[in-house]
Design an enzyme around this catalytic site. Structure first.
Site, PDB file in Angstrom:
ATOM      1  N   LYS A 108     -34.324   8.801  31.289  1.00  0.00           N
ATOM      2  CA  LYS A 108     -34.964   8.205  32.552  1.00  0.00           C
ATOM      3  C   LYS A 108     -34.506  10.155  32.783  1.00  0.00           C
ATOM      4  CE  LYS A 108     -35.727   3.515  33.277  1.00  0.00           C
ATOM      5  NZ  LYS A 108     -35.516   2.398  34.854  1.00  0.00           N
ATOM      6  N   PHE A 121     -41.184  -2.557  44.331  1.00  0.00           N
ATOM      7  CA  PHE A 121     -40.241  -1.316  43.800  1.00  0.00           C
ATOM      8  C   PHE A 121     -41.071  -0.980  43.055  1.00  0.00           C
ATOM      9  CE2 PHE A 121     -38.476  -5.149  40.780  1.00  0.00           C
ATOM     10  CZ  PHE A 121     -39.380  -4.557  39.849  1.00  0.00           C
ATOM     11  N   ARG A 144     -30.275  -3.318  24.722  1.00  0.00           N
ATOM     12  CA  ARG A 144     -29.899  -3.478  25.834  1.00  0.00           C
ATOM     13  C   ARG A 144     -28.211  -3.677  26.230  1.00  0.00           C
ATOM     14  NH1 ARG A 144     -34.226  -4.386  29.391  1.00  0.00           N
ATOM     15  NH2 ARG A 144     -33.504  -6.340  30.484  1.00  0.00           N
ATOM     16  N   THR A 178     -29.070  -3.139  34.612  1.00  0.00           N
ATOM     17  CA  THR A 178     -29.669  -3.354  35.514  1.00  0.00           C
ATOM     18  C   THR A 178     -28.820  -2.164  36.659  1.00  0.00           C
ATOM     19  OG1 THR A 178     -31.457  -4.770  35.115  1.00  0.00           O
ATOM     20  CG2 THR A 178     -32.666  -3.100  36.676  1.00  0.00           C
ATOM     21  N   ARG A 188     -25.427   2.833  31.487  1.00  0.00           N
ATOM     22  CA  ARG A 188     -25.746   2.948  33.127  1.00  0.00           C
ATOM     23  C   ARG A 188     -24.530   3.284  34.324  1.00  0.00           C
ATOM     24  NH1 ARG A 188     -30.881  -1.648  32.607  1.00  0.00           N
ATOM     25  NH2 ARG A 188     -32.450  -0.224  32.388  1.00  0.00           N
ATOM     26  N   ASN A 207     -31.606   4.724  36.539  1.00  0.00           N
ATOM     27  CA  ASN A 207     -30.576   4.364  36.129  1.00  0.00           C
ATOM     28  C   ASN A 207     -30.906   4.676  34.437  1.00  0.00           C
ATOM     29  OD1 ASN A 207     -32.628   2.341  35.298  1.00  0.00           O
ATOM     30  ND2 ASN A 207     -32.314   0.982  35.889  1.00  0.00           N
ATOM     31  N   GLU A 247     -43.953  -1.511  23.882  1.00  0.00           N
ATOM     32  CA  GLU A 247     -44.269  -0.154  24.085  1.00  0.00           C
ATOM     33  C   GLU A 247     -44.090   1.195  23.143  1.00  0.00           C
ATOM     34  OE1 GLU A 247     -40.788  -1.301  25.675  1.00  0.00           O
ATOM     35  OE2 GLU A 247     -41.241  -2.625  27.489  1.00  0.00           O
TER      36      GLU A 247
HETATM   37  P1  RTP Z   1     -36.528  -1.539  32.084  1.00  0.00           P
HETATM   38  O1  RTP Z   1     -37.213  -2.087  31.955  1.00  0.00           O
HETATM   39  O2  RTP Z   1     -36.338   0.531  33.064  1.00  0.00           O
HETATM   40  O3  RTP Z   1     -35.640  -1.332  31.042  1.00  0.00           O
HETATM   41  O4  RTP Z   1     -35.161  -1.825  33.660  1.00  0.00           O
HETATM   42  P2  RTP Z   1     -34.753  -3.494  33.010  1.00  0.00           P
HETATM   43  O5  RTP Z   1     -35.299  -4.447  32.055  1.00  0.00           O
HETATM   44  O6  RTP Z   1     -32.868  -3.253  33.010  1.00  0.00           O
HETATM   45  O7  RTP Z   1     -35.702  -3.742  34.794  1.00  0.00           O
HETATM   46  P3  RTP Z   1     -36.427  -4.568  34.876  1.00  0.00           P
HETATM   47  O8  RTP Z   1     -35.926  -5.367  35.654  1.00  0.00           O
HETATM   48  O9  RTP Z   1     -37.253  -4.757  33.468  1.00  0.00           O
HETATM   49  O10 RTP Z   1     -37.324  -2.913  36.544  1.00  0.00           O
HETATM   50  C1  RTP Z   1     -37.325  -2.022  35.683  1.00  0.00           C
HETATM   51  C2  RTP Z   1     -36.739  -1.603  36.762  1.00  0.00           C
HETATM   52  O11 RTP Z   1     -37.924  -1.661  38.316  1.00  0.00           O
HETATM   53  C3  RTP Z   1     -36.123  -1.172  38.799  1.00  0.00           C
HETATM   54  N1  RTP Z   1     -36.295  -2.201  39.711  1.00  0.00           N
HETATM   55  N2  RTP Z   1     -35.552  -2.135  41.163  1.00  0.00           N
HETATM   56  N3  RTP Z   1     -35.127  -2.796  43.482  1.00  0.00           N
HETATM   57  C4  RTP Z   1     -35.307  -3.896  42.719  1.00  0.00           C
HETATM   58  O12 RTP Z   1     -34.419  -4.411  43.096  1.00  0.00           O
HETATM   59  C5  RTP Z   1     -35.303  -3.352  41.115  1.00  0.00           C
HETATM   60  N4  RTP Z   1     -35.462  -3.987  40.680  1.00  0.00           N
HETATM   61  C6  RTP Z   1     -35.796  -3.246  39.134  1.00  0.00           C
HETATM   62  C7  RTP Z   1     -34.924  -0.820  38.380  1.00  0.00           C
HETATM   63  O13 RTP Z   1     -34.552   1.020  38.315  1.00  0.00           O
HETATM   64  C8  RTP Z   1     -35.823  -0.957  36.701  1.00  0.00           C
HETATM   65  O14 RTP Z   1     -34.943  -0.359  35.209  1.00  0.00           O
HETATM   66 MG    MG Z   2     -37.568  -3.871  32.068  1.00  0.00          MG
END
Ligand code: RTP
Ligand code: MG
Length: 141
Positions: free
Chosen positions: A11, A59, A87, A93, A104, A114, A128
Site C-alpha cells: 500500500k 471507513f 495473511r 488488520t 503490519r 496498514n 482480485e
Molecule cells: P485488506 O483487505 O486491505 O487486506 O485488509 P483486511 O482484509 O485485513 O481488512 P478488511 O476488513 O478487508 O478492510 C479493508 C481495509 O479497510 C480498512 N479498515 N478500516 N476503521 C476501521 O474500522 C477499518 N476497518 C477496516 C483497513 O485499512 C483495511 O485494511
Molecule cells: Mg480484506
C-alpha cells in the site's frame, strides 16, 4: 497442501517508506513466488471497485482516499497455501493487534495505513488477481 495464487498489494504508506524490497523479501523467504507484479497509482474508480465489498462501511471513503494517495505495488503470489500464508505474514488488520514479526506489526502505523493487502479467500483471490492482471501478465515458474 494446494498450490494457490493470491493478490498482494504493497500500500502507499509502505511504498513511501521505501519498504517494497523488505516486504517482498518476506514473501520469498516464506516460500511464496512473485509470478506477476506492477506499480500503479490507483484512480478513485480503481480503488473503489477493488474494495467494493466495503462500499457501505463508514471507513470506505477514507480507505479509497488512502489507497489513491500514492503509488502501490500489486503482485500475484504463488505457493502452497498462498492465501492463508500471506495473511499470516501480514498480521492483523489493526497493526496494534498484529503479532510481533508480522509485516503490519513492523511497517504499519494505523488501521487505515496498514502497509499491505492480501486476498482473504479463494473466491476473492480469483476476483482480485483478475481485477489487476490479464492471463498473459502472469508468469508461472
Ligand atoms: P485488506 O483487505 O486491505 O487486506 O485488509 P483486511 O482484509 O485485513 O481488512 P478488511 O476488513 O478487508 O478492510 C479493508 C481495509 O479497510 C480498512 N479498515 N478500516 N476503521 C476501521 O474500522 C477499518 N476497518 C477496516 C483497513 O485499512 C483495511 O485494511
Ligand atoms: Mg480484506
Amino acid at each position: 497442501m494446494a498450490t494457490e495464487r493470491t493478490l498482494s498489494i504493497i500500500k502507499p504508506d509502505a511504498v513511501a517508506k521505501n519498504a517494497i524490497g523488505e516486504i517482498i523479501s518476506r514473501f520469498e523467504k516464506a516460500g511464496l513466488k512473485v509470478v506477476a507484479a506492477k506499480m500503479l497509482h490507483l484512480s478513485e474508480e480503481q480503488a473503489g471497485g477493488f474494495y467494493a465489498e466495503h462500499k457501505e462501511r463508514p471507513f470506505f471513503k477514507d480507505l479509497v482516499g488512502f489507497m489513491t494517495s500514492g503509488p502501490v505495488v500489486v503482485q500475484v503470489l504463488e505457493g502452497d497455501d498462498a492465501i492463508a500464508k500471506n495473511r499470516d505474514l501480514m498480521g492483523a488488520t489493526n497493526p496494534k493487534e498484529a503479532a510481533p514479526g508480522t509485516i503490519r506489526a513492523d511497517f504499519a502505523e494505523t488501521i487505515d495505513a496498514n502497509a499491505v493487502h492480501g486476498s482473504d479467500s479463494p473466491a476473492s483471490a480469483e476476483r482480485e488477481v483478475a481485477y489487476f492482471f490479464s492471463a498473459d501478465e502472469i508468469c508461472p515458474r
